[in-house]
Scaffold this active site. Structure first.
Site, PDB file in Angstrom:
ATOM      1  N   SER A 145       0.689  -1.261  -0.077  1.00  0.00           N
ATOM      2  CA  SER A 145       0.127  -0.049  -0.078  1.00  0.00           C
ATOM      3  C   SER A 145       0.906   1.356  -0.056  1.00  0.00           C
ATOM      4  CB  SER A 145      -0.939  -0.064   1.244  1.00  0.00           C
ATOM      5  OG  SER A 145      -1.273   1.317   1.475  1.00  0.00           O
ATOM      6  N   TYR A 158      -3.261  -0.551   9.930  1.00  0.00           N
ATOM      7  CA  TYR A 158      -3.284  -0.961   8.615  1.00  0.00           C
ATOM      8  C   TYR A 158      -2.018  -0.392   8.042  1.00  0.00           C
ATOM      9  CZ  TYR A 158      -4.619  -0.821   3.703  1.00  0.00           C
ATOM     10  OH  TYR A 158      -4.520  -1.154   2.328  1.00  0.00           O
TER      11      TYR A 158
END
Ligand code: NAD
Length: 253
Positions: A145, A158
């Site tokens: 990510s 996350y």
């Protein structure tokens, strides 16, 4: 020659979380490049199966909650039983929980870490054991990510998990490159999927995000088709431990 480099005919790819979004687009792209697909996930990948069959390939579906599986070797065995071999693993399944760091719960921390990093490690380990045991090559493609590179906001677990994906991609490559197992990652930018529905719906955040993307648009799941086929194919045989951003230029800003 160049087409042969990207040809995946006769190969088998396991893709986690491919009922929707990025996983769905990558599973379809791998099928179009010649792979049969083993789809692992919690939700029914009906649409994905139809698209894979339209590409002339087969899909074996395994219903499994990766946060709960305690024997990843079974998933690898089932894939091998279904198609006789396994060549590619795409660790795509992932979740996100949003809350201010001061209020972030242990439950939200564990839920995200269990899917995004723990299951990714254990499934990679099971696939690598299989490949090393039978002296065959393998390709592992992890989904990282922008928050493998940046801190983000209101998404502490996350960010921790995806920063972990970048580090683990390097760590596993260091140990497994000598076995002809390529471990690399794709770091998608801001892609229009369920994962980012809340951001897309927030008018102000949506505008801020778009204003910062040099390509001036959200990424679409199909933007990962070329990168995933590249990392699954012989074209990337000397790439190890790299996290490749596919982000419309976000990190270049
Ligand atoms: P998505 O919500 O559409 O897809 C996530 C998939 O993971 C779904 O198929 C879901 O069923 C599956 N999944 C979730 N928990 C699972 C579990 N416990 N066991 C098995 N499967 C599970 O969202 P997406 O955007 O397509 O996300 C795919 C991956 O891409 C995730 O790892 C996500 O973090 C990552 N990512 C997304 C973006 C983005 O902008 N959308 C950006 C960077 C990275």
């Amino acid at each position: 020659m160049s087409q042969q480099l990207f040809d995946l005919s006769g190969q088998v790819a396991m893709v986690t979380g491919c009922s929707t979004g990025l996983g769905q687009a990558m599973a379809i792209a791998l099928a179009q490049a010649g792979c049969n697909i083993v789809a692992i996930g919690v939700s029914d990948p009906k649409e994905t199966v139809t698209a894979i069959e339209q590409a002339g390939q087969r899909c074996h579906v395994i219903h499994a909650d990766l946060a709960q599986v305690n024997d990843m070797a079974k998933l690898v065995s089932e894939a091998v039983e279904a198609f006789g071999q396994l060549n590619i693993l795409v660790n795509n399944a992932g979740i996100i929980r949003r809350a201010d760091a001061v209020d972030f719960t242990e439950a939200d921390w564990d839920a995200v870490m269990d899917v995004n990093i723990k299951s990714l490690f254990l499934l990679s380990q099971a696939a690598a054991k299989h490949w090393i045991g039978q002296h065959s090559k393998g390709k592992i493609i992890n989904i990282a990510s922008m928050l493998s590179f940046q801190g983000g906001i209101r998404v502490p677990s996350y960010t921790a998990s995806k920063s972990g994906v970048l580090g683990l991609t390097r760590a596993l490559a260091n140990e497994w490159a000598k076995y002809n197992i390529n471990v690399n990652a794709i770091a998608p930018g801001y892609m229009a999927t369920n994962n980012t529905a809340a951001l897309q719906a927030d008018v102000q955040r949506n505008q801020e995000i778009l204003a910062r993307i040099p390509a001036e648009r959200w990424g679409q799941p199909a933007d990962l088709a070329g990168p995933v086929v590249f990392l699954a194919s012989a074209a990337s045989d000397y790439m190890h431990g790299h996290t490749m951003a596919v982000d419309g230029g976000w990190l270049a800003r």
